[in-house]
Write a protein that holds these residues in place. Structure first.
Motif, PDB file in Angstrom:
ATOM      1  N   LYS A  78       0.828  -1.208   0.000  1.00 13.29           N
ATOM      2  CA  LYS A  78       0.000   0.000   0.000  1.00 13.29           C
ATOM      3  C   LYS A  78       0.865   1.262   0.000  1.00 13.29           C
ATOM      4  O   LYS A  78       0.579   2.219  -0.709  1.00 13.29           O
ATOM      5  CB  LYS A  78      -0.900   0.012   1.238  1.00 13.29           C
ATOM      6  N   LYS A  79       1.903   1.256   0.807  1.00 11.30           N
ATOM      7  CA  LYS A  79       2.797   2.421   0.877  1.00 11.30           C
ATOM      8  C   LYS A  79       3.912   2.216  -0.151  1.00 11.30           C
ATOM      9  O   LYS A  79       4.848   1.468   0.076  1.00 11.30           O
ATOM     10  CB  LYS A  79       3.375   2.570   2.286  1.00 11.30           C
ATOM     11  N   ARG A  80       3.753   2.884  -1.281  1.00 13.28           N
ATOM     12  CA  ARG A  80       4.748   2.787  -2.341  1.00 13.28           C
ATOM     13  C   ARG A  80       4.639   4.009  -3.224  1.00 13.28           C
ATOM     14  O   ARG A  80       3.663   4.743  -3.195  1.00 13.28           O
ATOM     15  CB  ARG A  80       4.603   1.504  -3.135  1.00 13.28           C
ATOM     16  N   ARG A  81       5.662   4.230  -4.011  1.00 11.60           N
ATOM     17  CA  ARG A  81       5.644   5.301  -5.004  1.00 11.60           C
ATOM     18  C   ARG A  81       5.667   4.635  -6.364  1.00 11.60           C
ATOM     19  O   ARG A  81       6.467   3.729  -6.610  1.00 11.60           O
ATOM     20  CB  ARG A  81       6.870   6.206  -4.877  1.00 11.60           C
ATOM     21  N   VAL A  82       4.798   5.082  -7.254  1.00 11.70           N
ATOM     22  CA  VAL A  82       4.786   4.629  -8.641  1.00 11.70           C
ATOM     23  C   VAL A  82       5.023   5.869  -9.491  1.00 11.70           C
ATOM     24  O   VAL A  82       4.210   6.792  -9.497  1.00 11.70           O
ATOM     25  CB  VAL A  82       3.459   3.942  -9.014  1.00 11.70           C
ATOM     26  N   GLU A 103      11.754   6.186   0.918  1.00 10.93           N
ATOM     27  CA  GLU A 103      10.709   5.212   0.576  1.00 10.93           C
ATOM     28  C   GLU A 103      11.248   3.785   0.671  1.00 10.93           C
ATOM     29  O   GLU A 103      12.436   3.550   0.493  1.00 10.93           O
ATOM     30  CB  GLU A 103      10.185   5.463  -0.836  1.00 10.93           C
ATOM     31  N   ARG A 121      -2.135   6.943 -16.259  1.00 15.19           N
ATOM     32  CA  ARG A 121      -1.759   8.069 -15.390  1.00 15.19           C
ATOM     33  C   ARG A 121      -2.291   7.956 -13.963  1.00 15.19           C
ATOM     34  O   ARG A 121      -1.538   8.218 -13.018  1.00 15.19           O
ATOM     35  CB  ARG A 121      -2.189   9.395 -16.005  1.00 15.19           C
ATOM     36  N   ALA A 124      -0.158   6.140 -11.287  1.00 14.63           N
ATOM     37  CA  ALA A 124       1.091   6.738 -10.816  1.00 14.63           C
ATOM     38  C   ALA A 124       0.831   7.686  -9.647  1.00 14.63           C
ATOM     39  O   ALA A 124      -0.157   8.416  -9.638  1.00 14.63           O
ATOM     40  CB  ALA A 124       1.769   7.489 -11.959  1.00 14.63           C
ATOM     41  N   THR A 125       1.745   7.658  -8.684  1.00 11.62           N
ATOM     42  CA  THR A 125       1.705   8.638  -7.601  1.00 11.62           C
ATOM     43  C   THR A 125       2.479   9.890  -7.994  1.00 11.62           C
ATOM     44  O   THR A 125       2.265  10.948  -7.418  1.00 11.62           O
ATOM     45  CB  THR A 125       2.311   8.063  -6.301  1.00 11.62           C
ATOM     46  N   ASP A 126       3.385   9.740  -8.963  1.00  9.36           N
ATOM     47  CA  ASP A 126       4.235  10.852  -9.395  1.00  9.36           C
ATOM     48  C   ASP A 126       4.481  10.761 -10.897  1.00  9.36           C
ATOM     49  O   ASP A 126       4.609   9.663 -11.434  1.00  9.36           O
ATOM     50  CB  ASP A 126       5.609  10.787  -8.710  1.00  9.36           C
ATOM     51  N   GLU A 127       4.573  11.916 -11.546  1.00 10.31           N
ATOM     52  CA  GLU A 127       5.067  11.995 -12.924  1.00 10.31           C
ATOM     53  C   GLU A 127       6.337  12.826 -12.857  1.00 10.31           C
ATOM     54  O   GLU A 127       6.345  13.912 -12.305  1.00 10.31           O
ATOM     55  CB  GLU A 127       4.056  12.666 -13.855  1.00 10.31           C
TER      56      GLU A 127
END
Length: 177
Positions: A78-82, A103, A121, A124-127
């Protein structure tokens, strides 16, 4: 830290991940890198990962289905960056590298062609963009991010004090000549 790189060209990414400081960090178990071939998740018998844009226009976009299935197979916590590599993304900075180094799980989706299907899109948590120029794909940006993040991990670089004296560490100063 677990670092996943989703790409249609794993053969372009894997050698760098096994070399130099990044390779040593993996051997020391400070960093785990998982290079995943998006083509392995294509529903097409020819492992197709692209199609013409729905609204028309030149070029091709990456299909949503293989990317969705690839991410689902990873069973990310659950706690992740994509991160989606994208020219429209936030500029990559040393400050972001330091933030990402905190992270436990980072996944980078390497865009290609004219980009990805817009349905990707929201995954993703970030672009992120690494600069205002055109590349053939997201593999080089993924490696740039990996390298700058890995340097921030404790034990990856020989002397911890050398990290804080480097150029851009505080966003303003440069290292000595």
């Amino acid at each position: 830290m677990q670092f996943n790189i989703l790409t249609i060209f794993p053969e372009a990414v894997a050698p760098y991940c096994g070399a130099s400081i990044i390779g040593r960090a993996q051997k020391k178990k400070l960093l785990e890198i998982n290079v995943v071939n998006i083509r392995d998740y294509s529903a097409d018998k020819h492992r197709k990962t692209d199609d013409e844009p729905f609204g028309g226009g030149p070029g091709m976009v990456m299909l949503a289905q293989p990317i969705y299935d690839c991410l689902a197979a990873l069973q990310l916590p659950k706690k992740r960056r994509v991160i989606l590599t994208s020219p429209q993304g936030l500029p990559w900075t040393q400050k972001l590298a330091r933030e990402m180094a905190a992270e436990k799980n980072i996944t980078v989706i390497c865009g290609h062609y004219e980009g990805v299907d817009e349905r990707v899109r929201p995954l993703a948590t970030d672009e992120i963009s690494i600069g205002d120029y055109v590349l053939t794909g997201g593999e080089l940006p993924a490696l740039v991010m990996l390298d700058s993040i890995a340097r921030m991990l404790p034990g990856v670089v020989g002397k911890a004090e050398s990290i804080v004296s480097e150029s851009f560490y505080d966003g303003e100063t440069f290292d000595h000549p």
